[in-house]
Scaffold this motif. Sequence first.
Motif, PDB file in Angstrom:
ATOM      1  N   TYR A  71      84.130  32.955  44.375  1.00  0.00           N
ATOM      2  CA  TYR A  71      84.200  33.059  42.921  1.00  0.00           C
ATOM      3  C   TYR A  71      82.817  32.855  42.309  1.00  0.00           C
ATOM      4  N   ALA A  72      82.068  31.856  42.805  1.00  0.00           N
ATOM      5  CA  ALA A  72      80.710  31.635  42.302  1.00  0.00           C
ATOM      6  C   ALA A  72      79.824  32.838  42.592  1.00  0.00           C
ATOM      7  N   ARG A  73      79.983  33.433  43.770  1.00  0.00           N
ATOM      8  CA  ARG A  73      79.217  34.647  44.100  1.00  0.00           C
ATOM      9  C   ARG A  73      79.536  35.765  43.121  1.00  0.00           C
ATOM     10  N   ASP A  74      80.810  35.953  42.803  1.00  0.00           N
ATOM     11  CA  ASP A  74      81.177  37.019  41.877  1.00  0.00           C
ATOM     12  C   ASP A  74      80.612  36.762  40.484  1.00  0.00           C
ATOM     13  N   LEU A  75      80.600  35.505  40.051  1.00  0.00           N
ATOM     14  CA  LEU A  75      80.007  35.189  38.754  1.00  0.00           C
ATOM     15  C   LEU A  75      78.523  35.501  38.744  1.00  0.00           C
ATOM     16  N   LEU A  76      77.825  35.153  39.819  1.00  0.00           N
ATOM     17  CA  LEU A  76      76.389  35.408  39.889  1.00  0.00           C
ATOM     18  C   LEU A  76      76.080  36.892  39.982  1.00  0.00           C
ATOM     19  N   SER A  77      76.973  37.659  40.590  1.00  0.00           N
ATOM     20  CA  SER A  77      76.705  39.091  40.765  1.00  0.00           C
ATOM     21  C   SER A  77      76.602  39.833  39.437  1.00  0.00           C
ATOM     22  N   ALA A  80      72.841  39.269  39.323  1.00  0.00           N
ATOM     23  CA  ALA A  80      72.102  39.412  40.587  1.00  0.00           C
ATOM     24  C   ALA A  80      72.899  40.319  41.512  1.00  0.00           C
ATOM     25  N   PRO A  81      72.584  41.608  41.556  1.00  0.00           N
ATOM     26  CA  PRO A  81      73.366  42.525  42.397  1.00  0.00           C
ATOM     27  C   PRO A  81      73.350  42.171  43.882  1.00  0.00           C
ATOM     28  N   ASP A  82      72.347  41.411  44.312  1.00  0.00           N
ATOM     29  CA  ASP A  82      72.288  41.023  45.723  1.00  0.00           C
ATOM     30  C   ASP A  82      72.983  39.694  45.993  1.00  0.00           C
ATOM     31  N   ALA A  83      73.738  39.167  45.040  1.00  0.00           N
ATOM     32  CA  ALA A  83      74.406  37.874  45.218  1.00  0.00           C
ATOM     33  C   ALA A  83      75.315  37.912  46.435  1.00  0.00           C
ATOM     34  N   VAL A  94      75.685  29.967  47.764  1.00  0.00           N
ATOM     35  CA  VAL A  94      75.619  31.232  47.038  1.00  0.00           C
ATOM     36  C   VAL A  94      74.164  31.497  46.672  1.00  0.00           C
ATOM     37  N   LEU A  95      73.697  32.680  47.001  1.00  0.00           N
ATOM     38  CA  LEU A  95      72.279  33.016  46.842  1.00  0.00           C
ATOM     39  C   LEU A  95      72.159  34.373  46.178  1.00  0.00           C
ATOM     40  N   GLY A  96      71.251  34.483  45.238  1.00  0.00           N
ATOM     41  CA  GLY A  96      71.004  35.759  44.575  1.00  0.00           C
ATOM     42  C   GLY A  96      69.698  35.725  43.810  1.00  0.00           C
ATOM     43  N   THR A  97      69.162  36.910  43.500  1.00  0.00           N
ATOM     44  CA  THR A  97      67.861  36.985  42.840  1.00  0.00           C
ATOM     45  C   THR A  97      67.904  37.922  41.643  1.00  0.00           C
ATOM     46  N   VAL A  98      67.033  37.645  40.694  1.00  0.00           N
ATOM     47  CA  VAL A  98      66.845  38.492  39.518  1.00  0.00           C
ATOM     48  C   VAL A  98      65.346  38.673  39.357  1.00  0.00           C
ATOM     49  N   ALA A  99      64.906  39.906  39.218  1.00  0.00           N
ATOM     50  CA  ALA A  99      63.473  40.171  39.125  1.00  0.00           C
ATOM     51  C   ALA A  99      62.993  40.166  37.683  1.00  0.00           C
ATOM     52  N   ALA A 100      61.765  39.726  37.513  1.00  0.00           N
ATOM     53  CA  ALA A 100      61.097  39.808  36.213  1.00  0.00           C
ATOM     54  C   ALA A 100      60.580  41.225  35.997  1.00  0.00           C
ATOM     55  N   PRO A 535      66.566  45.620  39.433  1.00  0.00           N
ATOM     56  CA  PRO A 535      65.801  45.311  40.645  1.00  0.00           C
ATOM     57  C   PRO A 535      65.977  43.860  41.055  1.00  0.00           C
ATOM     58  N   SER A 536      65.711  43.593  42.315  1.00  0.00           N
ATOM     59  CA  SER A 536      65.743  42.226  42.823  1.00  0.00           C
ATOM     60  C   SER A 536      64.435  41.931  43.505  1.00  0.00           C
ATOM     61  N   LEU A 537      64.277  40.682  43.896  1.00  0.00           N
ATOM     62  CA  LEU A 537      63.018  40.262  44.504  1.00  0.00           C
ATOM     63  C   LEU A 537      62.821  40.953  45.848  1.00  0.00           C
ATOM     64  N   PRO A 538      61.815  41.794  46.020  1.00  0.00           N
ATOM     65  CA  PRO A 538      61.567  42.444  47.296  1.00  0.00           C
ATOM     66  C   PRO A 538      60.428  41.754  48.014  1.00  0.00           C
ATOM     67  N   PRO A 539      60.076  42.047  49.260  1.00  0.00           N
ATOM     68  CA  PRO A 539      60.923  42.858  50.125  1.00  0.00           C
ATOM     69  C   PRO A 539      61.803  41.981  50.992  1.00  0.00           C
ATOM     70  N   GLN A 540      61.742  40.636  50.789  1.00  0.00           N
ATOM     71  CA  GLN A 540      62.489  39.702  51.630  1.00  0.00           C
ATOM     72  C   GLN A 540      63.985  39.954  51.529  1.00  0.00           C
ATOM     73  N   GLU A 541      64.621  40.187  52.664  1.00  0.00           N
ATOM     74  CA  GLU A 541      66.066  40.357  52.684  1.00  0.00           C
ATOM     75  C   GLU A 541      66.726  38.995  52.779  1.00  0.00           C
ATOM     76  N   ILE A 542      67.715  38.769  51.960  1.00  0.00           N
ATOM     77  CA  ILE A 542      68.448  37.514  52.014  1.00  0.00           C
ATOM     78  C   ILE A 542      69.308  37.508  53.255  1.00  0.00           C
TER      79      ILE A 542
END
Length: 543
Positions: A71-77, A80-83, A94-100, A535-542
């Motif tokens: 549920y927390a992952r879905d909220l973050l998504s 953060a599309p990569d949540a 739960v991990l996710g990123t948002v790019a500036a 976009p998300s933080l590249p290029p590191q894959e979670i």
Amino acid sequence: MTAEQTAEPPDVSGPPKVPGLPQAPAPATDRAAAHARIETLHPELFGAVRAWLRRPSFSDSGDGMAEGAAYARDLLSAVAPDARTVETAGYPVVLGTVAAADPQAPTLLIYGLYDVTPLVRGEWTFDPDLAPVVEASEIGVDPALGRVLLGRGANNHKGPVLACIGAVRAMLEVGQRPAAHLIFVIEGEEEIGSPSMAAFVESQRPLLTRASGAWLPCMQQNSAGTMTLRRAFKGTLFAELECRGGEWGGTRDARHVWAGNSAWIDAPMMRLIRALASLFSDDQRLKVDRLDERLRPPVSADSPEVLDLQAAFAAHPQWEANMRRNLNVSRMLGGRPAQDHLPVYMLAATVNVQGVVGGYAGPGYYTNMPGWARAKLDFRFPPGVTPAELTDLVHAHLDARGHGMVRLVNTRGYAASPDLAEQDDTLLQAARATCQRQGIPLTVWPISNNCCPASLLTELRRLEGGPPIPFSVAGAGHGDRAHAPDEYITVDSVRQLMHWTVDYIDAWVVAEQARLSRRGSFPGNISPVPSSTAPSLPPQEIT
């Protein structure tokens, strides 16, 4: 709940008073559209908080934890599309990123939690499973607070983390991006000592070391509106103090026997009680041999920071009265005023007995002598020792008093996080600037009796030889009674923290860029962001 949330500290808001540190300029981005979107989004987000509070996620028992992580992952998504959920030895993170918008912007780690503490439902005024909205006066707090939302996790920490996600959503929905790259880390074991957090940090080190600061968003204003921040954070040791029968005494297999045998057989329960009593004084102060000489609190008990705060409490007796009302107590420890306890609350190592188990607790009486007994403890301590070192000191203390059969078991915890010089604490600078912008009174304590795994994040760059990064617990809004019955937030707190989040991230980027400019360096740890609507933080894959 904390003394900072229930008292009314002195108003010391305003720009940083640090020699040579210039006043930060205003953020470059006009956030009027984002703030306007927050106003229209707030009813939906407030409803989402209530819905989340109705979903169990109790890390002590495991009830609802798998569903809670998803549920927390879905909220973050939503932002953060990569949540995703990252599996650990315990409950997922739960991990996710948002790019500036700017690929070279600094990176802020936003730390939160989706697990909550246990419920003793019979002690709540209203059913917490319903996440009701009631008048503050109905739960015995200041009627001036108006309506409040009740529920386990309202204040700690579902309400704040969802408000932060909502603020980012508001920016994205008006075509803006946060000024910083954001890494969301929302764990599921904070309330049980974060036993899997260190391994998670190691597994995600290439991503997490990009962060130049770590923020735990909270509703940090007290009932009078003053926000209190801390420059350092205590560590913690969760442990069970256990005594079991064996070759030393009692029954060899730790099974119980007839009560009359306590006249000539060692009783593990009685031995445990004696050992436990040796760990604290009559006024509940922790007593462990050679511990105090190891501790390194950020200031001394006779420092101006502490003395001024004690004087302020003495001059404003209503502060203590507010604390007693929210805590539902008639007096402070020993009948002494709150200011007498401030040095211990802020600077000392402390111990609390969460519960004692063993023996018979059924109806009536059962004349048995228990074969084992345990006490659940939590220790809180300033910088100077690690949980493992404190465990060793406790064992040496017990051994010296003939209690070698009593041991700490099932230990977990984390070290304290020391303070930074304010010219390096860009999150504190940002909080000052945001409070000034929003007209919020602010006070800063050197440290207090709160614990969180700050040191696991402030030391992210240690292996690379880098300095500690700042960690902050900050945010607008008011809530209280975390870890207690009738946990609440005011109905306006979600909106207030959303507005705060937008301005705070902007202010932090300004402060961080000013710090890098003074040092003649730049972030340099963010690769270019590819073109994308999200976009998300590249290029590191979670992973």
